[in-house]
Structure formats: structure tokens, C-alpha cells
Design a protein around this motif. Structure first.
Motif, PDB file in Angstrom:
ATOM      1  N   ILE A  56      12.095   1.020  -7.991  1.00  0.00           N
ATOM      2  CA  ILE A  56      11.646   0.323  -6.784  1.00  0.00           C
ATOM      3  C   ILE A  56      11.974   1.141  -5.548  1.00  0.00           C
ATOM      4  N   PHE A  57      13.191   1.674  -5.479  1.00  0.00           N
ATOM      5  CA  PHE A  57      13.575   2.525  -4.349  1.00  0.00           C
ATOM      6  C   PHE A  57      12.609   3.697  -4.206  1.00  0.00           C
ATOM      7  N   TYR A  58      12.340   4.366  -5.293  1.00  0.00           N
ATOM      8  CA  TYR A  58      11.528   5.582  -5.232  1.00  0.00           C
ATOM      9  C   TYR A  58      10.052   5.263  -4.992  1.00  0.00           C
ATOM     10  N   SER A  59       9.551   4.208  -5.630  1.00  0.00           N
ATOM     11  CA  SER A  59       8.119   3.915  -5.485  1.00  0.00           C
ATOM     12  C   SER A  59       7.783   3.501  -4.059  1.00  0.00           C
ATOM     13  N   PHE A  60       8.655   2.726  -3.410  1.00  0.00           N
ATOM     14  CA  PHE A  60       8.341   2.302  -2.053  1.00  0.00           C
ATOM     15  C   PHE A  60       8.546   3.446  -1.047  1.00  0.00           C
ATOM     16  N   TYR A  61       9.468   4.346  -1.332  1.00  0.00           N
ATOM     17  CA  TYR A  61       9.583   5.515  -0.455  1.00  0.00           C
ATOM     18  C   TYR A  61       8.308   6.358  -0.539  1.00  0.00           C
ATOM     19  N   VAL A  62       7.833   6.591  -1.763  1.00  0.00           N
ATOM     20  CA  VAL A  62       6.593   7.354  -1.935  1.00  0.00           C
ATOM     21  C   VAL A  62       5.419   6.605  -1.317  1.00  0.00           C
ATOM     22  N   PHE A  63       5.429   5.268  -1.421  1.00  0.00           N
ATOM     23  CA  PHE A  63       4.366   4.466  -0.817  1.00  0.00           C
ATOM     24  C   PHE A  63       4.261   4.724   0.688  1.00  0.00           C
ATOM     25  N   PHE A  64       5.381   4.679   1.382  1.00  0.00           N
ATOM     26  CA  PHE A  64       5.344   4.839   2.829  1.00  0.00           C
ATOM     27  C   PHE A  64       4.955   6.264   3.236  1.00  0.00           C
ATOM     28  N   THR A  65       5.431   7.264   2.514  1.00  0.00           N
ATOM     29  CA  THR A  65       5.065   8.634   2.869  1.00  0.00           C
ATOM     30  C   THR A  65       3.585   8.898   2.608  1.00  0.00           C
ATOM     31  N   LYS A  66       3.056   8.343   1.510  1.00  0.00           N
ATOM     32  CA  LYS A  66       1.635   8.531   1.230  1.00  0.00           C
ATOM     33  C   LYS A  66       0.764   7.752   2.206  1.00  0.00           C
ATOM     34  N   PHE A  67       1.233   6.585   2.615  1.00  0.00           N
ATOM     35  CA  PHE A  67       0.479   5.831   3.602  1.00  0.00           C
ATOM     36  C   PHE A  67       0.427   6.600   4.919  1.00  0.00           C
ATOM     37  N   ALA A  68       1.541   7.245   5.261  1.00  0.00           N
ATOM     38  CA  ALA A  68       1.562   8.089   6.462  1.00  0.00           C
ATOM     39  C   ALA A  68       0.582   9.234   6.323  1.00  0.00           C
ATOM     40  N   SER A  69       0.506   9.799   5.118  1.00  0.00           N
ATOM     41  CA  SER A  69      -0.441  10.884   4.884  1.00  0.00           C
ATOM     42  C   SER A  69      -1.873  10.418   5.069  1.00  0.00           C
ATOM     43  N   GLY A  70      -2.189   9.220   4.559  1.00  0.00           N
ATOM     44  CA  GLY A  70      -3.536   8.673   4.732  1.00  0.00           C
ATOM     45  C   GLY A  70      -3.878   8.459   6.188  1.00  0.00           C
ATOM     46  N   ILE A  71      -2.912   7.939   6.938  1.00  0.00           N
ATOM     47  CA  ILE A  71      -3.134   7.735   8.372  1.00  0.00           C
ATOM     48  C   ILE A  71      -3.384   9.066   9.070  1.00  0.00           C
ATOM     49  N   SER A  72      -2.570  10.067   8.737  1.00  0.00           N
ATOM     50  CA  SER A  72      -2.713  11.367   9.413  1.00  0.00           C
ATOM     51  C   SER A  72      -4.066  11.999   9.118  1.00  0.00           C
ATOM     52  N   LEU A  73      -4.505  11.944   7.856  1.00  0.00           N
ATOM     53  CA  LEU A  73      -5.789  12.544   7.499  1.00  0.00           C
ATOM     54  C   LEU A  73      -6.948  11.787   8.138  1.00  0.00           C
ATOM     55  N   GLY A  74      -6.878  10.457   8.117  1.00  0.00           N
ATOM     56  CA  GLY A  74      -7.948   9.667   8.714  1.00  0.00           C
ATOM     57  C   GLY A  74      -8.052   9.882  10.211  1.00  0.00           C
ATOM     58  N   ILE A  75      -6.910   9.833  10.894  1.00  0.00           N
ATOM     59  CA  ILE A  75      -6.905  10.038  12.344  1.00  0.00           C
ATOM     60  C   ILE A  75      -7.379  11.446  12.697  1.00  0.00           C
ATOM     61  N   SER A  76      -6.936  12.428  11.927  1.00  0.00           N
ATOM     62  CA  SER A  76      -7.313  13.821  12.205  1.00  0.00           C
ATOM     63  C   SER A  76      -8.819  14.007  12.140  1.00  0.00           C
ATOM     64  N   THR A  77      -9.414  13.557  11.033  1.00  0.00           N
ATOM     65  CA  THR A  77     -10.839  13.791  10.849  1.00  0.00           C
ATOM     66  C   THR A  77     -11.674  12.978  11.829  1.00  0.00           C
ATOM     67  N   LEU A  78     -11.271  11.741  12.112  1.00  0.00           N
ATOM     68  CA  LEU A  78     -11.991  10.948  13.108  1.00  0.00           C
ATOM     69  C   LEU A  78     -11.885  11.574  14.492  1.00  0.00           C
ATOM     70  N   SER A  79     -10.711  12.105  14.815  1.00  0.00           N
ATOM     71  CA  SER A  79     -10.529  12.765  16.115  1.00  0.00           C
ATOM     72  C   SER A  79     -11.462  13.963  16.247  1.00  0.00           C
ATOM     73  N   LEU A  80     -11.589  14.722  15.169  1.00  0.00           N
ATOM     74  CA  LEU A  80     -12.504  15.873  15.192  1.00  0.00           C
ATOM     75  C   LEU A  80     -13.950  15.406  15.326  1.00  0.00           C
ATOM     76  N   ASP A  81     -14.268  14.285  14.712  1.00  0.00           N
ATOM     77  CA  ASP A  81     -15.620  13.741  14.818  1.00  0.00           C
ATOM     78  C   ASP A  81     -15.926  13.364  16.266  1.00  0.00           C
ATOM     79  N   PHE A  82     -14.991  12.661  16.902  1.00  0.00           N
ATOM     80  CA  PHE A  82     -15.198  12.258  18.295  1.00  0.00           C
ATOM     81  C   PHE A  82     -15.271  13.469  19.226  1.00  0.00           C
ATOM     82  N   ALA A  83     -14.558  14.544  18.856  1.00  0.00           N
ATOM     83  CA  ALA A  83     -14.554  15.743  19.697  1.00  0.00           C
ATOM     84  C   ALA A  83     -15.816  16.581  19.520  1.00  0.00           C
ATOM     85  N   GLY A  84     -16.613  16.276  18.479  1.00  0.00           N
ATOM     86  CA  GLY A  84     -17.866  16.997  18.281  1.00  0.00           C
ATOM     87  C   GLY A  84     -17.772  18.149  17.303  1.00  0.00           C
ATOM     88  N   TYR A  85     -17.009  17.977  16.213  1.00  0.00           N
ATOM     89  CA  TYR A  85     -16.863  19.051  15.226  1.00  0.00           C
ATOM     90  C   TYR A  85     -18.217  19.428  14.632  1.00  0.00           C
TER      91      TYR A  85
END
Length: 505
Positions: free
Chosen positions: A404-433
Motif C-alpha cells: 500500500i505504501f509503495y503503490s500509492f507513492y507510485v500513484f502520485f508520482t505517475k499522476f504528476a507525470s500525466g499532469i506534466s505531459l498533458g500540460i506541456s503538450t496543450l501549452s505547445l498547442d496553444f503556442a502554435g506548435y
């Protein structure tokens, strides 16, 4: 024929009977009578962590640019695939953690069957991620399905492997040492993943020409290069999993507690929440840097033909720095290592966007960033067992909560990764990539500078502010170690007395 002999009663995990099959007894001796792990055991355990980082570095550095410039998806659809894939990956972590915690003990252990069964399916789905389907209308659905499937199967490997840390030794120092071996292998795995993907794909990159589009020889060669790189990585994945399975002997643990009861206790445990939240922000910072660095090097700095070598330098620097950080945290403490190791990259993140494009400066910054990446790799997995030990001291009657300790730690780090990738690509879209463009608009270059410098720096300082409240220092850690050892000695004495009494009766 062997004679049966009287053995001094030992804990269950220590007993080695004379009539054991010789191949099994020689498999890999995980620890000797003093509780120490052998170097061979640590190496086999460490190699098992490489597949996660090999595939993770390849996906982290190259998937975004692959979807945009090779698969030629719209930036909006690419952002959906990256975010949904990582968010789905995050959701599967507590699910797998629950299933692992309820798994029965087998001859192979509780964690090992998950690792063994998930491996062949994981490599198949990973390979299909890098295939470009011929039907244009199916591309988005194709990548979404196989990306989510791979993340789920990878979770079935990584969550049990992460929890395995608590089942290879009861000795805190031995776990820290094994974690250092693991982090070295994982950073080396990132080097391997970056090198394979970068060098094979980089060798197939053709000059940026307007005609270098779908169906042309240059694009066909690039697609084949991605497939070859993924096939090589799949072979390495299987070999590493085999070494882990054959070389590490899992100790039998106690019966697990109820998952939901354990989740309530774990998520309400202050030191764990502070550790996870601190590393959530710092992990998000490095994930933003990782996900956008290839685009930043290629377009903003203009080193399109050198980006794979610069990425490789980062990973090599990180690999060579792991032993230093292991010595540093042993000598000066883990919290001090967090402050110095994580902040080390900040001046260089600022430097690379403040000066004119220079290949020499890019390599210097890459070396410095690699040192900080090593700390970011090592420290979370070195500190998490300390929180688990602290929890055991405060809750001596609880058991089976490690997954439980390990799975929820991995959950939060992967969720952060999803947020970073989504925000990054959307930001590039808005900027006119511009997909497969030879250059990008100024707005895109400015966005990339923010994503690899300003945003990570802010996130790092937010994470460090949270770490100020993290309560487990070296004094408390050493105190927990002594208390747990006393508890184990007491249980061992009780088991011994019970066994001797049973023999007399």
C-alpha cells in the motif's frame, strides 16, 4: 543418503534443510546468518529495476516528439493520449497494490508471480506503441489503447517490485544498500533506454525538409528506426525480468491487513503524506524537464542533430553520481541530501535559458543536471522504507501494508507525470506548435523555456518547503532501527521457546 540432524530453531526464512534440492539452495543466497545481503543478490535485485527505467526514459524523452513528428498527430490529440495514458497508469497503481496485498503466498513468493506473468504482455504492448498504423482514422485510438495497456502491465511489474524492497531483508542498512544498487541500475537503465532510442532514432533522422513527410523514404526510415529500438528494448526487458526472478528469493511476510483499513491508516500517516507531497512537486519538476528537453534542444537551441547525445550525457552523469549520493546521505543524512541534491540543478536550469545557444554550455548543463537527476532517483526510494519502519514502530500490531505504501507513492508520482505531459503538450498547442516543422514560432520557444526552466524551479522550491516539515531525521531513523531490531529479537526468542517446548512435548 543424508542423515537427519537436529537444527537450532531459527526463524522460518533462515532455515535451509539438508534435503533441499541443490539447485534451489544454490539459487542465490539472499542473506547469510547475520542478515546481510550478498553482492550477487543485490545485483540481481537491482537489475530487476532496469526495465521500468529503460522503457520510462524512452517514453519520457521520445514519445511526445514521436507522436507529433512521426505519427503526425495533432497536438491536442497527442496531449489527450499522454495525459489519459499516465492518468490511467496512476489509477492502476492502487488497484494493483490492493490485488498484490491480497495475493496468497506461493512457492515463488507473493510478488514474483506478478512480475513473471506481466512481462511477456508488457513487452508486446510496448512494441506496438512504436508502430504507426496505416489507417489514419485509427491512430489516436491505437496509441491510446496500447499506451494504457502497457502502463497497466508495467504497473503489475513495478508495484510488486517496489514492495519487494521490504521483503529482501529486515536490516535497514542492507535495504539502503540494496536500494543504492537498485538506483544505480535504474539510472543505468535510463542511460541504456536513452542511448538505444536516441542513437538508433538519431541515426535515422534526415535533414529537415518540407518534403520529409508521410510516405517518403526519410519518414519510412524513421518509423523503422523506432521499431528497431523498441524491439531491442523489449529483449532487454525480458532478460532483466529473468535475472530478477531467478536471482532473488523473496522472504515470506506476514498476512496482510485489510486493504481499505490499510489505506486509511497509510494515507492518514503524517510522515508518509509529507514525504509523498514533497517528492510529488520535485518529481513533477524533473518530469517537465524530461518531457520537453528533447524539443527544447531541437528547436529552441537549434541542436536538432545533437539532442540524443545531450540526453545521453545527462543519464551518464546521473549514473556516475549515484555512488556519491549514497555516500553523502550516509555521511550527512537523507534530508540534507535532499536539499543539496535537488537544488543543485536549479542554477543550471536558469543558465540554459538565459544565454545564447551554445553546444558547449548545453553539455555542461547536461552534466550538472545529471547529478541532480541521480539524487531525484535515489532519495525517494531510500527514504520510503524509513517511513514504513516508522509506521511499524507506531503501529506494531499492523502487518502486510508495504504494498500500500509503495503503490500509492507510485500513484502520485505517475499522476504528476500525466499532469506534466498533458500540460506541456496543450501549452505547445496553444503556442502554435508546427508538426514536423523545421523551426517553431517564438511563442513555442518561449513556452519551452518556461517548461524546462521557470516551472521546474518553482516546483522544486515548493517541494523543498514541504520537506522542511518532514519529521524523520537521522536521530529518529536510528532510534526506529533499534526498536525494530528489539521487536524482531523478541519475536525470535518467542518462536524459539515455542519450538523447543513443542520438541519436548
Amino acid at each position: 543418503m543424508f542423515k537427519k540432524c537436529c537444527l537450532v530453531p531459527l526463524p522460518k526464512t533462515h532455515i535451509l534443510r539438508e534435503d533441499d534440492d541443490s539447485s534451489q539452495s544454490k539459487k542465490i543466497k539472499l542473506r547469510d546468518e547475520s542478515g546481510r545481503l550478498s553482492v550477487c543478490s543485490k545485483l540481481c535485485y537491482a537489475i530487476g529495476g532496469a526495465p521500468y527505467q529503460i522503457t520510462g526514459s524512452a517514453l519520457g524523452f521520445f514519445l511526445q516528439i514521436y507522436l507529433l513528428d512521426v505519427a503526425q498527430l495533432d497536438t491536442f490529440y497527442a496531449s489527450i493520449i499522454l495525459f489519459v495514458g499516465r492518468a490511467w497508469d496512476a489509477v492502476t497503481d492502487p488497484t494493483v497494490g490492493f490485488l498484490v496485498s491480497r495475493s496468497r503466498w506461493t512457492r515463488c513468493g507473493r510478488m514474483m508471480p506478478w512480475i513473471l506473468i506481466s512481462t511477456p504482455f508488457a513487452v508486446l504492448t510496448y512494441f506496438l506503441i512504436w508502430y504507426v498504423p496505416s489507417v489514419e482514422q485509427w491512430k489516436v485510438l491505437w496509441y491510446l489503447i496500447f499506451y494504457c495497456l502497457f502502463q497497466s502491465l508495467q504497473t503489475c511489474f513495478h508495484v510488486p517490485y517496489s514492495a519487494l524492497t521490504m521483503f529482501i531483508s529486515m536490516d535497514q542498512k542492507e535495504r539502503d544498500s540494496a536500494t543504492a544498487y537498485r538506483m544505480t541500475a535504474e539510472v543505468l537503465g535510463s542511460v541504456v533506454g536513452t542511448a538505444i532510442q536516441g542513437q538508433i532514432v538519431g541515426g535515422a533522422i534526415t535533414p529537415c525538409l518540407p518534403g520529409n513527410l508521410e510516405g517518403t523514404p526519410g519518414m519510412t526510415c524513421c518509423k523503422q528506426a523506432y521499431l528497431i529500438a523498441s524491439a531491442v528494448i523489449c529483449v532487454i526487458y525480458v532478460l532483466c525480468a529473468a535475472v530478477l526472478f531467478l536471482g532473488v528469493r523473496e522472504q515470506e511476510g506476514t498476512e496482510p491487513m485489510s486493504f481499505f483499513e490499510g489505506m486509511r491508516m497509510v494515507m492518514g500517516y503524517g510522515p508518509y503524506v509529507k514525504l509523498v507531497m514533497g517528492f510529488l512537486f520535485t518529481s513533477l519538476a524533473f518530469m517537465l524537464l524530461e518531457g520537453n528537453f528533447a524539443l527544447f534542444i531541437s528547436y529552441t537551441m537549434g541542436f536538432r542533430n545533437d539532442f540524443q547525445n545531450i540526453l545521453l550525457v545527462i543519464m551518464l552523469s546521473g549514473t556516475l553520481s549515484i555512488p556519491f549520493w549514497q555516500w553523502f546521505l550516509t555521511r550527512f543524512g537523507k534530508k540534507t541530501a535532499v536539499y543539496i541534491g535537488i537544488t543543485w540543478a536549479v542554477p543550471f536550469m536558469i543558465l540554459i535559458v538565459c544565454i545564447e545557444s551554445s553546444l558547449i554550455v548545453a553539455y555542461v548543463v547536461s552534466v550538472a543536471a545529471g547529478v541532480s537527476v541521480a539524487a531525484a532517483f535515489l532519495l525517494p526510494w531510500s527514504m520510503l522504507p524509513d517511513v514504513v519502519d516508522d509506521f511499524k514502530v507506531k503501529n506494531p500490531d499492523s502487518s502486510g501494508h508495504e504494498a500500500i505504501f509503495y503503490s500509492f507513492y507510485v500513484f502520485f508520482t505517475k499522476f504528476a507525470s500525466g499532469i506534466s505531459l498533458g500540460i506541456s503538450t496543450l501549452s505547445l498547442d496553444f503556442a502554435g506548435y508546427v508538426t514536423r516543422g523545421c523551426s517553431q514560432p517564438d511563442a513555442v520557444n518561449l513556452t519551452l523555456k518556461v517548461l524546462v526552466s521557470a516551472a521546474p524551479v518553482v516546483l522544486i522550491f515548493l517541494g523543498l518547503l514541504i520537506f522542511k516539515t518532514y519529521p524523520i531525521d537521522e536521530e529518529r531513523r536510528q532510534g526506529n532501527r533499534k526498536l525494530l531490531q528489539a521487536m524482531r529479537d523478541s519475536n525470535q526468542d518467542s518462536d524459539t521457546e515455542s519450538t523447543e517446548l513443542g520438541s519436548v512435548v
